[in-house]
Write a protein that holds these residues in place. Structure first.
Motif, PDB file in Angstrom:
ATOM      1  N   GLU A  75       8.669   9.100  -4.008  1.00 15.96           N
ATOM      2  CA  GLU A  75       9.202   7.778  -3.650  1.00 15.96           C
ATOM      3  C   GLU A  75       9.948   7.173  -4.845  1.00 15.96           C
ATOM      4  OE1 GLU A  75       8.946   6.786  -0.582  1.00 15.96           O
ATOM      5  OE2 GLU A  75       9.732   4.749  -0.729  1.00 15.96           O
ATOM      6  N   VAL A 148       2.344   5.601   2.107  1.00 17.16           N
ATOM      7  CA  VAL A 148       3.027   5.181   0.883  1.00 17.16           C
ATOM      8  C   VAL A 148       3.581   3.773   1.116  1.00 17.16           C
ATOM      9  CG1 VAL A 148       4.924   5.647  -0.720  1.00 17.16           C
ATOM     10  CG2 VAL A 148       3.632   7.545   0.270  1.00 17.16           C
ATOM     11  N   VAL A 149       3.266   2.865   0.207  1.00 19.68           N
ATOM     12  CA  VAL A 149       3.731   1.484   0.342  1.00 19.68           C
ATOM     13  C   VAL A 149       4.504   1.098  -0.916  1.00 19.68           C
ATOM     14  CG1 VAL A 149       3.024  -0.933   0.577  1.00 19.68           C
ATOM     15  CG2 VAL A 149       1.796   0.851   1.833  1.00 19.68           C
ATOM     16  N   THR A 150       5.702   0.558  -0.717  1.00 25.50           N
ATOM     17  CA  THR A 150       6.505   0.083  -1.840  1.00 25.50           C
ATOM     18  C   THR A 150       6.612  -1.429  -1.747  1.00 25.50           C
ATOM     19  OG1 THR A 150       7.775   2.127  -1.817  1.00 25.50           O
ATOM     20  CG2 THR A 150       8.752   0.255  -2.970  1.00 25.50           C
ATOM     21  N   ILE A 151       6.243  -2.096  -2.824  1.00 19.79           N
ATOM     22  CA  ILE A 151       6.278  -3.558  -2.844  1.00 19.79           C
ATOM     23  C   ILE A 151       7.345  -4.005  -3.838  1.00 19.79           C
ATOM     24  CG2 ILE A 151       4.920  -5.653  -3.319  1.00 19.79           C
ATOM     25  CD1 ILE A 151       2.386  -3.941  -2.759  1.00 19.79           C
ATOM     26  N   ARG A 152       8.262  -4.875  -3.401  1.00 23.99           N
ATOM     27  CA  ARG A 152       9.178  -5.545  -4.335  1.00 23.99           C
ATOM     28  C   ARG A 152       8.735  -7.002  -4.403  1.00 23.99           C
ATOM     29  NH1 ARG A 152      13.614  -2.337  -5.480  1.00 23.99           N
ATOM     30  NH2 ARG A 152      14.062  -0.743  -3.928  1.00 23.99           N
ATOM     31  N   PRO A 153       7.823  -7.309  -5.312  1.00 28.99           N
ATOM     32  CA  PRO A 153       7.241  -8.649  -5.342  1.00 28.99           C
ATOM     33  C   PRO A 153       8.138  -9.628  -6.099  1.00 28.99           C
ATOM     34  CG  PRO A 153       6.241  -7.310  -7.035  1.00 28.99           C
ATOM     35  CD  PRO A 153       7.292  -6.445  -6.374  1.00 28.99           C
TER      36      PRO A 153
ATOM     37  N   ASN B 147       9.043 -11.718  -1.099  1.00 29.91           N
ATOM     38  CA  ASN B 147       8.556 -10.357  -1.321  1.00 29.91           C
ATOM     39  C   ASN B 147       9.092  -9.411  -0.248  1.00 29.91           C
ATOM     40  OD1 ASN B 147       6.517 -11.001  -3.478  1.00 29.91           O
ATOM     41  ND2 ASN B 147       5.699 -12.272  -1.830  1.00 29.91           N
ATOM     42  N   THR B 150       7.802  -2.137   1.732  1.00 31.76           N
ATOM     43  CA  THR B 150       8.180  -0.992   2.557  1.00 31.76           C
ATOM     44  C   THR B 150       6.960  -0.099   2.736  1.00 31.76           C
ATOM     45  OG1 THR B 150      10.406  -1.077   1.679  1.00 31.76           O
ATOM     46  CG2 THR B 150       9.750   0.974   2.760  1.00 31.76           C
TER      47      THR B 150
END
Lengths: 364, 364
Positions: A75, A148-153, B147, B150
């Motif tokens: 990722e 799978v987790v993607t965080i844009r904080p 925030n 994904t």
């Protein structure tokens, strides 16, 4: 190294034994892991800080899948357009200090001699990269189920809040990469030499004639009390272990009582209402006989233990460092006073085992 | 359209008034939104199904930021290498049916005449794309704070679990894109014509001499009861509104009592222990006078209401459809029986307002 990581874990950071098993297995399967210094990496090399997130009482039961680091690295390559060049422990204390050896082996990558804490901390935003002002751009998480987790904080606090929620939904245990950064940006934003330090702690104590004395000297630590665990209160809630532990002095410490406040790690040591040591300084409970660290989840009535405290990395003593991981960050009203000043103030009461202030400051 | 979306919301799906305000504002600011049919899109056109996720009682208070669809579209372009070509409502019922007009206007994109439910459902995996066997590859969420998260879930149930956790952490309300798909894959995997249907419902009832009769005919619905709301029990927990409502018959229905079980939407209608209608068939409470839908969170003691029930899209009556959103998916032990069969069985008891079975089947 495992002994060192346990000591630096200040009671938390997950079970080092799980990390050791994983590391040994991965090295057998994928080969040894080179340790690299930050100044040997090219400026644009991508460093992948990895850590487990969750309640250590759950980590006990649920080990990371071999696929988790791979899914995260894939990722990251998708997001950054190039693969990571090195793995870094986000947290040298506890399982998170040892497990990166397994993750690096699995990925065929070197391990950076650095971490983001110089110890263990219970919350996601409590890392040197945050204190150094790096943006929490993106967090990539993977769990045992394969999600799978993607965080844009928007900031570090949201990062913690969202990552914790994902972690709890995943069964209170997940693997996480955050503050993914280039070697260039890592200078001054990571705590260097901590893998080497964990190795030194292990080497100094293993096989020593007096392991407790060897450990105390190696750490430059103050001995807060030697005694018996008489009360342990612990509960797992919201992805954390919280509680307290009481140690009643024995031998030279008879008549004294030390109380530890816990939130995954040992956060405050109190004696008769007086603070003996407080987070972000390090407080570790060790077995008096072997000097092996006793983690929060292993505290048991009747154990013979010694509580050590020593200075944190200077980064944690800056205004931003204390705001991030000082007493108030954990809801305590105690003002932060460096452990060496607390020891000087009360030195006469604590006898011959206190470490001289000069030695503590030398390590500060 | 808003009236239609409210009726199709089966009590849930968020407050349509919030959606209407947002849609009007966005059309004023960014221009009108073209409605497109699936067969007019090129096969590789990317369709972005969008929906709000969260408890409607919170959605009331917290409206979506204008930036949320933009952040999601940007993340989707990053992930798929091209921007979306059209917006689709993931759920035509309630606010999620109306709000996509605002999101499409904000993004300058057309709205697809289709949705993923043909109604409203409370859980993320309860969409036609899941029933059609499309993989839940990736879920992109954005919240009011800014925030972006994904999720690459291993399956639809994990998708729901993780998205719900993120939603609760974000304040029980977030915007979500899932089952992002090409026009080619959308054939047979989305429920077409539902925006047009919502518009028809609105046109049929607005200004009608007898709105309730007009609505019943337009829907091909059975009238379960006309009466007075005498008991409403509702609580918001884990991101859902759960509870029940009791309607005591008046007029020709005097002496009869209907009980509705709720989980954001009306899921089961019971009369004297007998099932009158059950999810995935649609059950909607409307104001007897105006035929306007009364959403779950607006149910109040003393309201004069009529409960309508009608057939769901045939997709929900397949084995996979019932497994996904039939009674057992909500923890009920009732076997699913199509509403038109239930009505035939009990027809004599329910008098002249029951809709002939042939007409219901004609719509099935």
């Amino acid at each position: 190294m495992a002994r060192g990581c346990a000591v630096l874990g200040t009671g938390g950071g997950g079970d080092v034994r799980t990390g050791v098993l994983a590391a040994k297995g991965a090295i057998r399967a994928y080969g040894p892991v080179p340790l690299v210094r930050l100044d040997t990496l090219p400026g644009d090399a991508l460093i992948l800080p990895l850590s487990g997130i969750g309640a250590p009482t759950v980590g006990h039961e649920m080990i990371h899948s071999e696929e988790e680091p791979k899914r995260i690295a894939e990722e990251v390559e998708r997001l950054f357009g190039r693969p990571p060049s090195a793995i870094m422990s986000a947290e040298i204390g506890g399982e998170n200090g040892v497990s990166p050896v397994a993750w690096a082996a699995r990925l065929g990558l070197p391990l950076l001699d650095a971490d983001g804490m110089g110890r263990a901390f219970p919350e996601v935003q409590m890392v040197s990269m945050y204190v150094a002002g790096l943006p929490a751009d993106v967090v990539v998480m993977s769990d045992v189920a394969g999600n799978v987790v993607t965080i844009r904080p928007v900031d570090g606090l949201w990062s913690e809040r969202l990552a914790r929620a994902v972690c709890v939904a995943s069964g209170s245990h997940a693997l996480m990469a955050d503050y993914i950064l280039t070697a260039e940006r890592a200078h001054g934003a990571v705590i260097e030499g901590t893998v080497t330090r964990a190795l030194s702690i292990g080497r100094a104590t293993e096989g020593a004639a007096d392991p407790l004395r060897a450990l105390t000297a190696e750490l430059g630590a103050a001995r807060l009390i030697t005694g018996k665990l008489t009360d342990v209160e612990r509960r797992t809630t919201g992805g954390f272990v919280r509680g307290s532990a009481t140690i009643e002095g024995t031998g030279a410490d008879r008549g004294r009582t030390l109380r530890l406040e816990l939130q995954n790690e040992n956060l405050v040591a109190l004696e008769g209402g007086r603070v003996r040591a407080v987070v972000p300084d390090l407080i570790t409970v060790v077995d008096t006989e072997t000097a092996g660290a006793v983690q929060t989840e292993a505290l048991r009535y009747g154990q013979r233990v010694t509580v050590l405290a020593w200075a944190c990395d200077p980064l944690w003593r800056t205004a931003k460092g204390l705001e991030t991981a000082g007493p108030s960050a954990f809801g305590y009203t105690h003002e932060y006073v460096p452990v060496e000043e607390l020891e000087t103030a009360g030195a006469s009461a604590f006898g011959h085992d206190s470490v001289p202030v000069e030695e503590l400051e030398g390590r500060g």
